[in-house]
Enzyme design. Structure first.
Site, PDB file in Angstrom:
ATOM      1  N   LYS A  22       0.836  -1.216   0.000  1.00  0.00           N
ATOM      2  CA  LYS A  22       0.000   0.000   0.000  1.00  0.00           C
ATOM      3  C   LYS A  22       0.868   1.262   0.000  1.00  0.00           C
ATOM      4  CE  LYS A  22      -1.697   1.502   4.140  1.00  0.00           C
ATOM      5  NZ  LYS A  22      -1.426   2.898   4.491  1.00  0.00           N
ATOM      6  N   ASN A  23       1.891   1.274   0.851  1.00  0.00           N
ATOM      7  CA  ASN A  23       2.664   2.513   1.026  1.00  0.00           C
ATOM      8  C   ASN A  23       3.687   2.748  -0.076  1.00  0.00           C
ATOM      9  OD1 ASN A  23       1.131   2.954   3.240  1.00  0.00           O
ATOM     10  ND2 ASN A  23       2.706   2.475   4.750  1.00  0.00           N
ATOM     11  N   CYS A 116      -5.089  12.200  13.467  1.00  0.00           N
ATOM     12  CA  CYS A 116      -5.740  10.894  13.352  1.00  0.00           C
ATOM     13  C   CYS A 116      -5.408  10.112  14.628  1.00  0.00           C
ATOM     14  CB  CYS A 116      -5.250  10.150  12.108  1.00  0.00           C
ATOM     15  SG  CYS A 116      -3.558   9.605  12.223  1.00  0.00           S
ATOM     16  N   ARG A 121      -0.610  14.916  12.556  1.00  0.00           N
ATOM     17  CA  ARG A 121       0.170  14.553  11.367  1.00  0.00           C
ATOM     18  C   ARG A 121       0.661  15.853  10.716  1.00  0.00           C
ATOM     19  NH1 ARG A 121      -1.193   9.217   9.913  1.00  0.00           N
ATOM     20  NH2 ARG A 121       0.700   9.176   8.646  1.00  0.00           N
ATOM     21  N   ASP A 304       5.040   0.813  11.974  1.00  0.00           N
ATOM     22  CA  ASP A 304       3.833   0.128  11.476  1.00  0.00           C
ATOM     23  C   ASP A 304       3.740  -1.312  11.954  1.00  0.00           C
ATOM     24  OD1 ASP A 304       3.670   1.811   8.231  1.00  0.00           O
ATOM     25  OD2 ASP A 304       3.274   2.461  10.275  1.00  0.00           O
ATOM     26  N   ARG A 396      -8.360  -0.904   5.242  1.00  0.00           N
ATOM     27  CA  ARG A 396      -7.587   0.157   4.572  1.00  0.00           C
ATOM     28  C   ARG A 396      -6.263  -0.387   4.077  1.00  0.00           C
ATOM     29  NH1 ARG A 396      -7.146   5.700   7.681  1.00  0.00           N
ATOM     30  NH2 ARG A 396      -5.871   5.943   5.834  1.00  0.00           N
TER      31      ARG A 396
HETATM   32  C1  EPZ Z   1       4.350   7.085   6.236  1.00  0.00           C
HETATM   33  O1  EPZ Z   1       3.574   8.107   6.832  1.00  0.00           O
HETATM   34  C2  EPZ Z   1       3.445   5.853   6.180  1.00  0.00           C
HETATM   35  N1  EPZ Z   1       2.281   6.143   5.349  1.00  0.00           N
HETATM   36  C3  EPZ Z   1       2.997   5.478   7.594  1.00  0.00           C
HETATM   37  O2  EPZ Z   1       2.239   4.275   7.500  1.00  0.00           O
HETATM   38  C4  EPZ Z   1       4.234   5.193   8.436  1.00  0.00           C
HETATM   39  O3  EPZ Z   1       3.833   4.927   9.759  1.00  0.00           O
HETATM   40  C5  EPZ Z   1       5.170   6.424   8.413  1.00  0.00           C
HETATM   41  O4  EPZ Z   1       5.495   6.766   7.049  1.00  0.00           O
HETATM   42  C6  EPZ Z   1       6.476   6.175   9.149  1.00  0.00           C
HETATM   43  O5  EPZ Z   1       7.139   5.095   8.567  1.00  0.00           O
HETATM   44  C7  EPZ Z   1       2.409   6.056   4.001  1.00  0.00           C
HETATM   45  O6  EPZ Z   1       3.472   5.776   3.476  1.00  0.00           O
HETATM   46  C8  EPZ Z   1       1.174   6.319   3.197  1.00  0.00           C
HETATM   47  P1  EPZ Z   1       6.493  10.444   8.218  1.00  0.00           P
HETATM   48  P2  EPZ Z   1       4.146   9.641   6.849  1.00  0.00           P
HETATM   49  O7  EPZ Z   1       6.340  11.735   7.511  1.00  0.00           O
HETATM   50  O8  EPZ Z   1       4.864   9.910   5.589  1.00  0.00           O
HETATM   51  C9  EPZ Z   1       6.873  13.668  11.642  1.00  0.00           C
HETATM   52  C10 EPZ Z   1       0.388   2.876   7.820  1.00  0.00           C
HETATM   53  O9  EPZ Z   1       0.024   2.327   8.885  1.00  0.00           O
HETATM   54  N2  EPZ Z   1       6.620  14.673  10.601  1.00  0.00           N
HETATM   55  O10 EPZ Z   1       7.652   9.561   7.868  1.00  0.00           O
HETATM   56  O11 EPZ Z   1       3.007  10.521   7.218  1.00  0.00           O
HETATM   57  C11 EPZ Z   1       5.679  12.771  11.931  1.00  0.00           C
HETATM   58  O12 EPZ Z   1       4.801  13.381  12.871  1.00  0.00           O
HETATM   59  C12 EPZ Z   1       0.837   4.319   7.844  1.00  0.00           C
HETATM   60  O13 EPZ Z   1       0.461   2.308   6.724  1.00  0.00           O
HETATM   61  C13 EPZ Z   1       6.792  16.015  10.920  1.00  0.00           C
HETATM   62  O14 EPZ Z   1       7.111  16.370  12.044  1.00  0.00           O
HETATM   63  O15 EPZ Z   1       5.154   9.588   8.060  1.00  0.00           O
HETATM   64  C14 EPZ Z   1       6.352  11.541  12.503  1.00  0.00           C
HETATM   65  O16 EPZ Z   1       6.687  11.783  13.852  1.00  0.00           O
HETATM   66  C15 EPZ Z   1       0.576   4.991   9.180  1.00  0.00           C
HETATM   67  N3  EPZ Z   1       6.562  16.943   9.950  1.00  0.00           N
HETATM   68  C16 EPZ Z   1       7.653  11.451  11.700  1.00  0.00           C
HETATM   69  O17 EPZ Z   1       7.876  12.753  11.159  1.00  0.00           O
HETATM   70  C17 EPZ Z   1       6.209  16.598   8.679  1.00  0.00           C
HETATM   71  O18 EPZ Z   1       6.042  17.491   7.817  1.00  0.00           O
HETATM   72  C18 EPZ Z   1       7.622  10.448  10.562  1.00  0.00           C
HETATM   73  O19 EPZ Z   1       6.471  10.718   9.794  1.00  0.00           O
HETATM   74  C19 EPZ Z   1       6.033  15.222   8.369  1.00  0.00           C
HETATM   75  C20 EPZ Z   1       6.258  14.281   9.345  1.00  0.00           C
END
Ligand code: EPZ
Length: 417
Positions: A22-23, A116, A121, A304, A396
């Protein structure tokens, strides 16, 4: 509302095929917007998040057809540069269209995701990257308004590793004017597969698989087609299902290199593995040893799989500490596991799990995608009947999980609630 009804205590056996990731698919669907034409994504599972992203692309003007596990996406006539709240609020990955819309139309209007179940996020890293390329960013009435007369290559250093922000930055860099360097880029396999797809579209990207990317903007990108990589999180979830039910199963069509951190932790907990090509056979421990984990960006332990691993630790011989450094609030599954007689105490983003002899079935509620998977695993091991409500969360990210588990011998059925 549909529910899962599980009669626990059954051993699993046989093998299970892992579906497309999915990701990996969601960001690749977004980058098809960068070129006019017909792209094809193969090995695509039937998941609600993919349906949601298809709906978003149609709103933008693409034609999206799904048949025989393939997605055909025709972006020739896209004209609408908005991602509305009703979609973005349900699926945060919608933010991935920000970069492609900006690159294609010179402007984008994307709803702020909102929070969420796993936490706020934020998208600050995405927006800072867009500004580095020369975009003007305004936030008004819950929407991001991005505009750029010209997008120029830039040096981008991410102070925090972010999968989505890295994906958005790459999707602008590939057609920005000049060269872009990205430092501290995320290196998840899903990023590597997105880079593979972009190279097939004609992009020039060096440093694939590393946190330092060099990207030369090109004038023309074209549509492409590619087989999607297997879902490492689904594969990890099934390995943990085998460990928690003390069953020997084979997980087929997965990439073991993508699961090294989980395999290492599960070996510490007593599981043994035989890896042959794209198949992993698990030999479970009779007695599960307590193992501490903390989540990190790839190749560290994936957030995850945190909830699913925590479920396994509820039956370990001793205490383990489960820390989520990425999503500190990602512990909605704990309150539900307590209903199954687990022994867990929370302190900020650390769960202390004292293993118990047995879990007992109960009615529980799914709250988010991976928490739901943790409840299924616990239900498979618990004595008696477990009923899980709000299972739309699990649909999902897992394709027909109850069918795959039934095939392995689990007593699980989907009922109208
Ligand atoms: C991706 O989300 C995945 N989703 C998530 O999987 C996964 O948990 C996550 O990466 C971490 O591996 C998809 O790929 C669609 P991040 P993403 O930006 O990109 C912070 C699932 O269960 N952050 O790597 O949203 C954030 O709060 C989903 O399949 C900022 O601070 O995650 C977190 O603490 C859930 N500012 C960390 O970075 C930003 O602008 C990592 O988040 C963006 C993120």
């Amino acid at each position: 509302m549909e529910k899962f009804v599980i009669e626990g205590g059954k051993k699993l056996s046989g093998s299970v095929e892992i579906s497309g990731a999915k990701n990996a698919i969601l960001p690749i669907m977004a980058v098809t917007l960068l070129a006019k034409g017909k792209s094809a994504l193969r090995n695509v599972p039937k998941l609600n998040d993919i349906k949601m992203m298809s709906h978003l692309l149609r709103i933008i003007g693409a034609r999206v057809d799904y048949e025989d596990k393939s997605l055909a996406i025709d972006t020739s006539y896209c004209s609408f540069y908005e991602a509305p709240y009703e979609i973005v609020s349900k699926m945060r990955a919608s933010i991935n269209v920000l970069g492609p819309l900006l690159a294609r139309f010179g402007k984008a209007k994307v709803s702020l995701p909102g929070g969420c179940a796993i936490g706020t996020r934020p998208v600050d890293l995405h927006l800072k990257a867009m500004e580095k390329f020369g975009a003007k960013i305004n936030i008004k009435n819950g929407y991001i308004y991005a505009e750029a007369k010209e997008l120029k290559g830039a040096k981008i250093y991410f102070e925090k590793v972010s999968v989505g922000a890295t994906e958005n930055a790459i999707s602008v860099a590939v057609s920005a004017k000049g060269e872009t360097e990205i430092f501290n880029a995320a290196v998840e396999p899903e990023i590597t597969s997105m880079i593979d797809f972009l190279v097939k579209m004609g992009a020039q990207i060096e440093g694939k698989g590393t946190s330092h990317l060099k990207i030369k903007g090109v004038q023309e990108l074209h549509s492409a087609e590619m087989e999607m990589i297997p879902d490492r999180i689904e594969a990890g979830t099934f390995l943990l299902a085998a460990a928690i039910t003390k069953s020997e199963i084979t997980v087929k069509n997965c990439v073991s290199e993508h699961l090294q951190s989980l395999i290492e932790k599960m070996e510490k907990a007593g599981s043994r593995f035989r890896i042959e090509n794209k198949n992993i056979k698990i030999f479970p421990a009779e007695r599960i040893k307590p193992v501490d984990i903390f989540t990190e960006p790839y190749p560290g332990f994936p957030t995850d799989l945190q909830a699913q691993f925590l479920a396994l630790m509820t039956l370990a011989d001793g205490e383990s500490k489960i820390t989520d450094e990425i999503f500190p609030d990602r512990f909605m599954h704990v309150a539900e596991l307590l209903r199954l007689d687990a022994n867990i105490t929370m302190n900020k983003n650390v769960a202390s799990v004292k293993g118990v002899k047995q879990l007992s079935g109960a009615e529980v509620m799914a709250t988010d995608l991976r928490a739901s998977a943790a409840l299924v695993l616990a239900g498979l091991a618990a004595k008696g009947k477990t009923v899980i409500s709000r299972i739309y969360h699990i649909d999902r990210g897992y394709e027909k999980i109850e069918e795959k588990l039934k095939q392995l011998g689990a007593d699980i059925k989907r009922v109208q609630g």
